[in-house]
Scaffold this motif. Structure first.
Motif, PDB file in Angstrom:
ATOM      1  N   VAL A 176      20.890  53.056  74.969  1.00 27.14           N
ATOM      2  CA  VAL A 176      21.370  54.438  75.383  1.00 27.14           C
ATOM      3  C   VAL A 176      20.589  55.496  74.592  1.00 27.14           C
ATOM      4  O   VAL A 176      20.786  55.525  73.429  1.00 27.14           O
ATOM      5  CB  VAL A 176      22.877  54.446  75.223  1.00 27.14           C
ATOM      6  N   LEU A 177      20.406  56.363  75.365  1.00 27.54           N
ATOM      7  CA  LEU A 177      19.501  57.593  74.673  1.00 27.54           C
ATOM      8  C   LEU A 177      20.532  58.964  75.156  1.00 27.54           C
ATOM      9  O   LEU A 177      20.722  59.239  76.407  1.00 27.54           O
ATOM     10  CB  LEU A 177      18.227  57.896  75.646  1.00 27.54           C
ATOM     11  N   LEU A 178      20.969  59.430  74.068  1.00 26.69           N
ATOM     12  CA  LEU A 178      21.790  60.702  74.226  1.00 26.69           C
ATOM     13  C   LEU A 178      21.084  61.713  73.704  1.00 26.69           C
ATOM     14  O   LEU A 178      20.590  61.810  72.481  1.00 26.69           O
ATOM     15  CB  LEU A 178      23.242  60.371  73.239  1.00 26.69           C
ATOM     16  N   SER A 179      21.025  62.855  74.292  1.00 26.53           N
ATOM     17  CA  SER A 179      20.393  64.125  74.329  1.00 26.53           C
ATOM     18  C   SER A 179      21.044  65.322  74.745  1.00 26.53           C
ATOM     19  O   SER A 179      22.287  65.130  74.805  1.00 26.53           O
ATOM     20  CB  SER A 179      18.884  64.119  74.829  1.00 26.53           C
ATOM     21  N   ASP A 180      20.339  66.214  75.035  1.00 26.48           N
ATOM     22  CA  ASP A 180      21.034  67.568  75.505  1.00 26.48           C
ATOM     23  C   ASP A 180      20.987  67.768  77.102  1.00 26.48           C
ATOM     24  O   ASP A 180      21.409  68.826  77.605  1.00 26.48           O
ATOM     25  CB  ASP A 180      20.425  68.950  74.777  1.00 26.48           C
ATOM     26  N   VAL A 181      20.539  66.601  77.757  1.00 27.22           N
ATOM     27  CA  VAL A 181      20.379  66.597  79.279  1.00 27.22           C
ATOM     28  C   VAL A 181      21.226  65.581  79.747  1.00 27.22           C
ATOM     29  O   VAL A 181      21.167  64.271  79.274  1.00 27.22           O
ATOM     30  CB  VAL A 181      18.999  66.422  79.617  1.00 27.22           C
ATOM     31  N   ASP A 182      21.914  65.685  80.732  1.00 31.88           N
ATOM     32  CA  ASP A 182      23.147  64.911  81.257  1.00 31.88           C
ATOM     33  C   ASP A 182      22.319  63.628  82.164  1.00 31.88           C
ATOM     34  O   ASP A 182      23.197  62.656  82.392  1.00 31.88           O
ATOM     35  CB  ASP A 182      24.209  65.296  82.192  1.00 31.88           C
ATOM     36  N   ALA A 183      21.388  64.040  82.498  1.00 31.23           N
ATOM     37  CA  ALA A 183      20.549  62.819  83.670  1.00 31.23           C
ATOM     38  C   ALA A 183      19.071  63.264  83.776  1.00 31.23           C
ATOM     39  O   ALA A 183      18.585  64.475  83.179  1.00 31.23           O
ATOM     40  CB  ALA A 183      21.065  62.806  84.796  1.00 31.23           C
ATOM     41  N   LEU A 184      18.296  62.518  84.322  1.00 36.89           N
ATOM     42  CA  LEU A 184      16.774  62.764  84.563  1.00 36.89           C
ATOM     43  C   LEU A 184      16.629  63.519  86.110  1.00 36.89           C
ATOM     44  O   LEU A 184      17.791  63.137  86.843  1.00 36.89           O
ATOM     45  CB  LEU A 184      16.309  61.580  84.981  1.00 36.89           C
ATOM     46  N   TYR A 185      16.499  64.645  85.991  1.00 37.59           N
ATOM     47  CA  TYR A 185      15.994  65.393  87.298  1.00 37.59           C
ATOM     48  C   TYR A 185      14.544  65.510  87.646  1.00 37.59           C
ATOM     49  O   TYR A 185      13.883  65.376  87.161  1.00 37.59           O
ATOM     50  CB  TYR A 185      16.525  66.962  87.334  1.00 37.59           C
ATOM     51  N   ASP A 186      14.461  65.837  88.956  1.00 40.36           N
ATOM     52  CA  ASP A 186      13.148  65.879  89.714  1.00 40.36           C
ATOM     53  C   ASP A 186      12.472  67.320  89.247  1.00 40.36           C
ATOM     54  O   ASP A 186      11.260  67.480  89.355  1.00 40.36           O
ATOM     55  CB  ASP A 186      13.152  65.742  91.124  1.00 40.36           C
ATOM     56  N   SER A 187      13.021  68.050  88.453  1.00 38.31           N
ATOM     57  CA  SER A 187      12.669  69.301  88.009  1.00 38.31           C
ATOM     58  C   SER A 187      13.398  69.771  86.776  1.00 38.31           C
ATOM     59  O   SER A 187      14.592  69.221  86.788  1.00 38.31           O
ATOM     60  CB  SER A 187      12.298  70.156  89.029  1.00 38.31           C
ATOM     61  N   ASP A 188      12.939  70.973  86.572  1.00 41.47           N
ATOM     62  CA  ASP A 188      13.995  71.473  85.223  1.00 41.47           C
ATOM     63  C   ASP A 188      15.359  72.066  85.924  1.00 41.47           C
ATOM     64  O   ASP A 188      15.214  72.936  86.678  1.00 41.47           O
ATOM     65  CB  ASP A 188      13.030  72.641  84.697  1.00 41.47           C
ATOM     66  N   PRO A 189      16.465  71.492  85.566  1.00 42.29           N
ATOM     67  CA  PRO A 189      17.670  71.934  86.081  1.00 42.29           C
ATOM     68  C   PRO A 189      18.185  73.303  85.691  1.00 42.29           C
ATOM     69  O   PRO A 189      18.892  73.866  86.091  1.00 42.29           O
ATOM     70  CB  PRO A 189      18.708  70.907  85.404  1.00 42.29           C
ATOM     71  N   ARG A 190      17.409  73.865  84.512  1.00 41.66           N
ATOM     72  CA  ARG A 190      17.727  75.010  84.154  1.00 41.66           C
ATOM     73  C   ARG A 190      17.238  76.098  85.013  1.00 41.66           C
ATOM     74  O   ARG A 190      17.453  77.458  85.048  1.00 41.66           O
ATOM     75  CB  ARG A 190      17.283  75.396  82.877  1.00 41.66           C
ATOM     76  N   LYS A 191      16.167  75.868  85.918  1.00 37.57           N
ATOM     77  CA  LYS A 191      15.506  76.617  86.932  1.00 37.57           C
ATOM     78  C   LYS A 191      16.312  76.539  88.184  1.00 37.57           C
ATOM     79  O   LYS A 191      15.531  77.249  88.999  1.00 37.57           O
ATOM     80  CB  LYS A 191      14.059  76.296  87.001  1.00 37.57           C
ATOM     81  N   GLY A 192      17.269  75.736  88.501  1.00 37.47           N
ATOM     82  CA  GLY A 192      17.890  75.591  89.838  1.00 37.47           C
ATOM     83  C   GLY A 192      17.010  74.684  90.581  1.00 37.47           C
ATOM     84  O   GLY A 192      15.947  74.231  90.397  1.00 37.47           O
TER      85      GLY A 192
END
Length: 371
Positions: A176-192
């Motif tokens: 289990v990898l716990l970080s500051d991102v809730d999942a893998l996204y296909d691009s940067d989620p901070r950019k929408g």
């Protein structure tokens, strides 16, 4: 093929679990260790252990934990400053984990490793025995990279890879990898306009995925997490990636958060896994195009006839890299010659006084892993 619900249940009921906690989850620039967050993570790990699982914690944060006591306001950039911060932070971090688990009358055992420890079979076996003994004694193993002695040449680079190697070392049932991102996204989620990828069953599921580097407090990032997941998959270990804030859901018996990564259908043998992921490469050989096709496409032994050059020094039995004409590493394997003999044979071939087309292979197919 394993479907997503089945894979999630497998992770949720895993008997032996490695939990990797990122730096940003438990440290901050101004205040060092974030005790409420660390306590909350210890609570979750304790709940999983109370439910019958063995939990091995891989904790980042030594450098971040040492910055505040040393008056550092930005992450150190030089190796010596990082080592100094880590020497303070490792004590702070061990004390914090010990205090937190003591609320449950549990003892913490700190295990510090370098890439060289995992790369050498004898030291890796010693680490495995220590971790297993801590488990049987009821202690909580807390593993971190030994930043005080690691150098740029031998360090893991991030604790995601360390966690995956530890998972392999102890034959874990889940990572289990716990970080500051809730999942893998296909691009940067901070950019929408980013879409979450809830399951990765193979390389095709990553087509079009853009993975970034780490944040200010840590050295990892999504790219390192994907590499760690691939490493764990080679060892036959399923992986769950999510945010530390969702740790309670991630370690539940049927986790419904984050991204899950399916393991390889057939677990890579321990020897081939060691060659590909764990062992330190002692040197490299350059291949012609025909040899590249033979070792990567046909899984054939590497013959000296396909070698065009040697980089570095290595001995019989060392793990070496095999590089294509452009200098890219395409395979790793165990050398059956030392580098001096290879250079001699190549010089004889160039002068017309010898041949490299006969004799034993430089790397036998059984000891060769294409990348």
């Amino acid at each position: 093929m394993t479907d997503e619900p089945e894979l999630r249940r497998r992770i949720g009921t895993a008997r032996r679990v490695v939990v990797k906690i990122g730096s940003s989850a438990i440290t901050s620039f101004g205040g060092g260790i974030r005790r409420p967050q660390l306590d909350a993570l210890a609570d979750v790990c304790q709940a999983r252990m109370a439910a019958g699982s063995d939990v091995f914690v891989v904790s980042s944060g030594a450098i971040g934990a040492g910055m505040s006591p040393l008056g550092m306001t930005t992450r150190p950039s030089t190796l010596s400053a990082k080592q100094a911060a880590a020497s303070v932070g490792q004590l702070e971090l061990a004390r914090a984990w010990g205090d937190s688990f003591s609320r449950y009358d549990r003892v913490v055992g700190q295990v510090l490793l370098t890439a060289g420890d995992i790369g050498r079979r004898e030291s890796a076996a010693n680490a495995q025995r220590t971790l297993d003994r801590l488990r049987t004694l009821g202690a909580v193993p807390v593993v971190n990279e030994n930043d005080t002695v690691a150098t740029n040449e031998i360090r893991f680079g991030d604790n995601d890879r360390l966690a995956a190697l530890v998972a392999h070392l102890i034959s874990a049932d889940a990572l289990v990898l716990l970080s500051d991102v809730d999942a893998l996204y296909d691009s940067d989620p901070r950019k929408g306009d980013a879409t979450a990828v809830t399951m990765v069953s193979g390389a095709a599921d990553l087509d079009g995925v853009v993975a970034g580097a780490g944040g200010a407090l840590g050295t990892g990032g999504m790219a390192s997490k994907l590499a760690a997941a691939r490493l764990a998959a080679d060892a036959g270990i399923p992986v769950l990636l999510t945010a530390a804030e969702r740790a309670a859901e991630a370690l539940a018996d049927d986790p419904g958060v984050g991204t899950v990564f399916a393991p390889r259908p057939e677990r890579m043998t321990a020897r081939r896994f060691w060659v590909r992921h764990a062992a330190d490469a002692r040197g490299a050989v350059l291949l012609d195009d025909g040899a590249v096709r033979a070792v990567t496409g046909s899984r054939r032994s590497l013959l000296l006839a396909g070698v065009t050059g040697v980089d570095g020094l290595f001995h019989f039995g060392d793990v070496i890299e095999m590089r294509d004409p452009a200098g890219q590493t395409v395979a790793r394997g165990i050398a059956q010659y030392d580098s001096v003999e290879v250079r001699t044979r190549l010089a004889e071939r160039a002068s017309g006084s010898g041949t490299t087309g006969q004799g034993r292979p430089l790397v036998h197919a059984d000891d060769l892993v294409a990348l």
